[in-house]
Design a protein around this motif. Structure first.
Motif, PDB file in Angstrom:
ATOM      1  N   LEU A   7       0.833  -1.209   0.000  1.00  0.00           N
ATOM      2  CA  LEU A   7       0.000   0.000   0.000  1.00  0.00           C
ATOM      3  C   LEU A   7       0.866   1.257   0.000  1.00  0.00           C
ATOM      4  N   LEU A   8       1.906   1.260   0.824  1.00  0.00           N
ATOM      5  CA  LEU A   8       2.807   2.417   0.863  1.00  0.00           C
ATOM      6  C   LEU A   8       3.534   2.591  -0.462  1.00  0.00           C
ATOM      7  N   ALA A   9       3.888   1.491  -1.118  1.00  0.00           N
ATOM      8  CA  ALA A   9       4.534   1.577  -2.434  1.00  0.00           C
ATOM      9  C   ALA A   9       3.585   2.195  -3.451  1.00  0.00           C
ATOM     10  N   ASP A  10       2.308   1.829  -3.402  1.00  0.00           N
ATOM     11  CA  ASP A  10       1.321   2.439  -4.297  1.00  0.00           C
ATOM     12  C   ASP A  10       1.245   3.944  -4.078  1.00  0.00           C
ATOM     13  N   ILE A  11       1.228   4.347  -2.819  1.00  0.00           N
ATOM     14  CA  ILE A  11       1.158   5.780  -2.519  1.00  0.00           C
ATOM     15  C   ILE A  11       2.414   6.480  -3.028  1.00  0.00           C
ATOM     16  N   ARG A  12       3.588   5.907  -2.724  1.00  0.00           N
ATOM     17  CA  ARG A  12       4.843   6.517  -3.170  1.00  0.00           C
ATOM     18  C   ARG A  12       4.915   6.669  -4.688  1.00  0.00           C
ATOM     19  N   SER A  13       4.392   5.676  -5.408  1.00  0.00           N
ATOM     20  CA  SER A  13       4.513   5.711  -6.864  1.00  0.00           C
ATOM     21  C   SER A  13       3.481   6.618  -7.527  1.00  0.00           C
ATOM     22  N   SER A  14       2.407   6.941  -6.850  1.00  0.00           N
ATOM     23  CA  SER A  14       1.338   7.715  -7.475  1.00  0.00           C
ATOM     24  C   SER A  14       1.141   9.113  -6.916  1.00  0.00           C
ATOM     25  N   ALA A  15       1.490   9.314  -5.669  1.00  0.00           N
ATOM     26  CA  ALA A  15       1.222  10.602  -5.021  1.00  0.00           C
ATOM     27  C   ALA A  15       2.358  11.590  -5.252  1.00  0.00           C
ATOM     28  N   PRO A  16       2.025  12.869  -5.300  1.00  0.00           N
ATOM     29  CA  PRO A  16       3.073  13.877  -5.373  1.00  0.00           C
ATOM     30  C   PRO A  16       3.923  13.866  -4.093  1.00  0.00           C
ATOM     31  N   PRO A  17       5.147  14.375  -4.158  1.00  0.00           N
ATOM     32  CA  PRO A  17       5.983  14.453  -2.952  1.00  0.00           C
ATOM     33  C   PRO A  17       5.259  15.216  -1.844  1.00  0.00           C
ATOM     34  N   GLY A  18       5.470  14.778  -0.613  1.00  0.00           N
ATOM     35  CA  GLY A  18       4.870  15.446   0.535  1.00  0.00           C
ATOM     36  C   GLY A  18       3.510  14.922   0.914  1.00  0.00           C
ATOM     37  N   ALA A  19       3.098  13.793   0.350  1.00  0.00           N
ATOM     38  CA  ALA A  19       1.801  13.226   0.696  1.00  0.00           C
ATOM     39  C   ALA A  19       1.755  12.879   2.184  1.00  0.00           C
ATOM     40  N   TYR A  20       0.597  13.059   2.771  1.00  0.00           N
ATOM     41  CA  TYR A  20       0.375  12.793   4.193  1.00  0.00           C
ATOM     42  C   TYR A  20      -0.372  11.466   4.316  1.00  0.00           C
ATOM     43  N   VAL A  21       0.222  10.503   5.018  1.00  0.00           N
ATOM     44  CA  VAL A  21      -0.382   9.184   5.193  1.00  0.00           C
ATOM     45  C   VAL A  21      -0.639   8.987   6.680  1.00  0.00           C
ATOM     46  N   ASN A  22      -1.879   8.656   7.023  1.00  0.00           N
ATOM     47  CA  ASN A  22      -2.184   8.443   8.438  1.00  0.00           C
ATOM     48  C   ASN A  22      -3.046   7.204   8.617  1.00  0.00           C
ATOM     49  N   LEU A  23      -3.269   6.844   9.862  1.00  0.00           N
ATOM     50  CA  LEU A  23      -4.129   5.719  10.222  1.00  0.00           C
ATOM     51  C   LEU A  23      -4.476   5.849  11.690  1.00  0.00           C
ATOM     52  N   LEU A  24      -5.469   5.097  12.115  1.00  0.00           N
ATOM     53  CA  LEU A  24      -5.797   4.993  13.534  1.00  0.00           C
ATOM     54  C   LEU A  24      -5.235   3.661  14.005  1.00  0.00           C
ATOM     55  N   ALA A  25      -4.383   3.708  15.019  1.00  0.00           N
ATOM     56  CA  ALA A  25      -3.637   2.517  15.440  1.00  0.00           C
ATOM     57  C   ALA A  25      -4.255   1.872  16.671  1.00  0.00           C
ATOM     58  N   ASP A  26      -4.979   0.776  16.454  1.00  0.00           N
ATOM     59  CA  ASP A  26      -5.442  -0.031  17.576  1.00  0.00           C
ATOM     60  C   ASP A  26      -4.238  -0.773  18.147  1.00  0.00           C
ATOM     61  N   PRO A  27      -4.279  -1.137  19.435  1.00  0.00           N
ATOM     62  CA  PRO A  27      -3.105  -1.763  20.056  1.00  0.00           C
ATOM     63  C   PRO A  27      -2.491  -2.933  19.292  1.00  0.00           C
ATOM     64  N   PRO A  28      -3.259  -3.881  18.749  1.00  0.00           N
ATOM     65  CA  PRO A  28      -2.592  -5.008  18.083  1.00  0.00           C
ATOM     66  C   PRO A  28      -1.740  -4.620  16.872  1.00  0.00           C
ATOM     67  N   GLY A  29      -2.043  -3.501  16.213  1.00  0.00           N
ATOM     68  CA  GLY A  29      -1.309  -3.125  15.017  1.00  0.00           C
ATOM     69  C   GLY A  29      -0.179  -2.141  15.227  1.00  0.00           C
ATOM     70  N   ARG A  30      -0.018  -1.643  16.423  1.00  0.00           N
ATOM     71  CA  ARG A  30       0.954  -0.561  16.639  1.00  0.00           C
ATOM     72  C   ARG A  30       2.378  -0.947  16.278  1.00  0.00           C
ATOM     73  N   ALA A  31       2.802  -2.147  16.613  1.00  0.00           N
ATOM     74  CA  ALA A  31       4.181  -2.561  16.281  1.00  0.00           C
ATOM     75  C   ALA A  31       4.389  -2.578  14.770  1.00  0.00           C
ATOM     76  N   LEU A  32       3.405  -3.072  14.035  1.00  0.00           N
ATOM     77  CA  LEU A  32       3.486  -3.085  12.575  1.00  0.00           C
ATOM     78  C   LEU A  32       3.606  -1.662  12.035  1.00  0.00           C
ATOM     79  N   TYR A  33       2.794  -0.759  12.537  1.00  0.00           N
ATOM     80  CA  TYR A  33       2.795   0.606  12.023  1.00  0.00           C
ATOM     81  C   TYR A  33       4.101   1.330  12.365  1.00  0.00           C
ATOM     82  N   LEU A  34       4.599   1.120  13.568  1.00  0.00           N
ATOM     83  CA  LEU A  34       5.885   1.710  13.932  1.00  0.00           C
ATOM     84  C   LEU A  34       6.992   1.184  13.020  1.00  0.00           C
ATOM     85  N   ALA A  35       6.961  -0.097  12.705  1.00  0.00           N
ATOM     86  CA  ALA A  35       7.979  -0.698  11.838  1.00  0.00           C
ATOM     87  C   ALA A  35       7.955  -0.112  10.424  1.00  0.00           C
ATOM     88  N   HIS A  36       6.832   0.462  10.031  1.00  0.00           N
ATOM     89  CA  HIS A  36       6.705   1.071   8.706  1.00  0.00           C
ATOM     90  C   HIS A  36       6.816   2.588   8.749  1.00  0.00           C
TER      91      HIS A  36
END
Length: 143
Positions: free
Chosen positions: A98-127
């Motif tokens: 998903l991040l690769a899709d954003i990087r390849s299509s969005a203009p520089p400076g795109a803002y990517v966010n999410l709401l991090a429930d506890p089970p996913g926080r380690a994954l999101y931090l790693a990315h």
């Protein structure tokens, strides 16, 4: 562009899973259940989506979607993996794709966010995601 690596026995697929599988993955992975009409609108209204299929059964087992305007704002949602398929890097492969899709299509400076429930926080931090508090705090409302 090459797809992120996925564990043996699995295949990363471009696009959302079928609606029935979307509903099952949401519910069985611990996300709030949704109605069919909500799921149909969700999967068709995504800016981008990926899912992972277990090759032996052909069953979708993990997914993630991006909502966005295509310019500068992108919100990652529905990151979920069926419990019996967790801890195999499937969520990481979906997130990387998903991040690769954003990087390849969005203009520089795109803002990517999410709401991090506890089970996913380690994954999101790693990315590379970071906590936005105290500068901003997520808010929600049901209508």
């Amino acid at each position: 562009m090459t797809s992120p690596a996925v564990a043996d026995g699995y295949r990363l697929v471009d696009g959302p899973p079928p609606v029935d599988d979307y509903l099952v993955i949401r519910e069985r992975s611990g996300l709030s259940p949704r109605r069919r009409d909500q799921a149909e609108a969700a999967v068709s209204g995504s800016w981008a989506a990926k899912h992972v299929v277990e090759e032996s059964s052909g069953t979708p087992v993990a997914m993630g979607r991006v909502l966005g305007d295509g310019g500068w704002y992108f919100h990652i949602v529905d990151m979920a993996t069926l419990p019996e398929h967790q801890r195999r890097g499937l969520g990481a492969a979906v997130m990387a794709a998903l991040l690769a899709d954003i990087r390849s299509s969005a203009p520089p400076g795109a803002y990517v966010n999410l709401l991090a429930d506890p089970p996913g926080r380690a994954l999101y931090l790693a990315h590379g995601f970071t906590d936005t508090a105290p500068y901003s705090i997520g808010m929600a409302r049901l209508v």
